[in-house]
Scaffold this motif. Structure first.
Motif, short mmCIF file in Angstrom:
data_model
loop_
_atom_site.label_atom_id
_atom_site.label_comp_id
_atom_site.label_asym_id
_atom_site.label_seq_id
_atom_site.Cartn_x
_atom_site.Cartn_y
_atom_site.Cartn_z
N GLN A 41 14.04 7.11 35.98
CA GLN A 41 15.04 8.17 35.85
C GLN A 41 15.92 7.92 34.63
N TRP A 42 16.33 6.70 34.42
CA TRP A 42 17.19 6.35 33.29
C TRP A 42 16.47 6.63 31.97
N VAL A 43 15.23 6.17 31.84
CA VAL A 43 14.48 6.38 30.61
C VAL A 43 14.27 7.87 30.35
N ALA A 44 13.90 8.63 31.39
CA ALA A 44 13.70 10.07 31.22
C ALA A 44 14.98 10.77 30.78
N SER A 45 16.09 10.37 31.36
CA SER A 45 17.38 10.97 31.00
C SER A 45 17.78 10.61 29.57
N GLU A 46 17.54 9.38 29.19
CA GLU A 46 17.87 8.97 27.81
C GLU A 46 17.04 9.76 26.81
N ARG A 47 15.77 9.94 27.09
CA ARG A 47 14.89 10.69 26.18
C ARG A 47 15.32 12.14 26.07
N ALA A 48 15.70 12.74 27.19
CA ALA A 48 16.09 14.16 27.21
C ALA A 48 17.54 14.36 26.79
N ARG A 49 18.30 13.29 26.76
CA ARG A 49 19.74 13.34 26.44
C ARG A 49 20.51 14.18 27.46
N ARG A 50 19.98 14.21 28.70
CA ARG A 50 20.64 14.88 29.83
C ARG A 50 20.09 14.25 31.10
N SER A 51 20.72 14.54 32.23
CA SER A 51 20.25 13.97 33.49
C SER A 51 18.95 14.63 33.92
N VAL A 52 17.93 13.80 34.13
CA VAL A 52 16.60 14.28 34.50
C VAL A 52 16.09 13.45 35.68
N VAL A 53 15.45 14.10 36.63
CA VAL A 53 14.80 13.40 37.72
C VAL A 53 13.31 13.74 37.67
N PRO A 54 12.51 12.87 37.05
CA PRO A 54 11.07 13.15 36.93
C PRO A 54 10.34 12.95 38.25
N ALA A 55 9.13 13.51 38.35
CA ALA A 55 8.32 13.38 39.56
C ALA A 55 8.04 11.91 39.88
N ALA A 56 7.92 11.07 38.86
CA ALA A 56 7.66 9.64 39.10
C ALA A 56 8.79 8.99 39.89
N PHE A 57 10.01 9.50 39.76
CA PHE A 57 11.13 9.00 40.54
C PHE A 57 10.82 9.11 42.03
N TRP A 58 10.29 10.27 42.42
CA TRP A 58 9.99 10.51 43.83
C TRP A 58 8.77 9.71 44.28
N THR A 59 7.81 9.50 43.38
CA THR A 59 6.65 8.67 43.71
C THR A 59 7.08 7.24 44.00
N PHE A 60 7.90 6.68 43.11
CA PHE A 60 8.40 5.32 43.35
C PHE A 60 9.29 5.27 44.59
N SER A 61 10.05 6.34 44.84
CA SER A 61 10.89 6.39 46.04
C SER A 61 10.03 6.32 47.30
N ILE A 62 8.93 7.08 47.33
CA ILE A 62 8.05 7.09 48.50
C ILE A 62 7.37 5.74 48.67
N LEU A 63 6.79 5.21 47.58
CA LEU A 63 6.08 3.92 47.69
C LEU A 63 7.03 2.80 48.10
N GLY A 64 8.13 2.67 47.40
CA GLY A 64 9.09 1.61 47.72
C GLY A 64 9.73 1.81 49.08
N GLY A 65 10.11 3.06 49.39
CA GLY A 65 10.74 3.35 50.67
C GLY A 65 9.83 3.09 51.85
N ALA A 66 8.54 3.46 51.70
CA ALA A 66 7.59 3.22 52.79
C ALA A 66 7.38 1.74 53.04
N LEU A 67 7.22 0.98 51.96
CA LEU A 67 7.04 -0.47 52.13
C LEU A 67 8.30 -1.13 52.67
N LEU A 68 9.46 -0.66 52.21
CA LEU A 68 10.72 -1.21 52.74
C LEU A 68 10.88 -0.85 54.22
N LEU A 69 10.41 0.32 54.62
CA LEU A 69 10.46 0.68 56.04
C LEU A 69 9.58 -0.25 56.87
#
Length: 108
Positions: A41-69
């Protein structure tokens, strides 16, 4: 002062060495995946020079969240279980919105 460092060293050894097993390794792997969403998310926002939430953010959220669960269930931590389970619902919902928007864009 030496006693403080000895006590700290003993505590660090007990926490990070004596408890080391495959579940702890899984927990660290899950935490790394979960943390990567912020990096993406940070890298995408820096590149766009605005706040961006790319699809990869949600992919990592699901993978990490599922394993943490899984890790939280193994550790029998009700606070951690509730937090990760609730988060997973939100992550999957956002992926659903992204896919729906792509379908609508492709159709129209």
């Amino acid at each position: 002062m030496v006693d403080v460092f000895n006590a700290l060293g003993g505590w660090l050894h007990a926490v990070f060495v004596q408890q080391l097993d495959w579940w702890v390794v899984l927990g660290f792997a899950a935490q790394i995946l979960f943390t990567m969403r912020f990096v993406v998310q940070w890298v995408a926002s820096e590149r766009a020079r605005r706040s961006v939430v790319p699809a990869a953010f949600w992919t990592f959220s699901i993978l990490g969240g599922a394993l943490l669960l899984v890790y939280a269930i193994y550790r029998k931590d009700p606070v951690f279980i509730a937090g990760q389970a609730g988060g997973l619902f939100i992550y999957f919902r956002n992926v659903w919105f992204i896919r729906r928007e792509k379908r609508e864009t492709a159709a129209g």
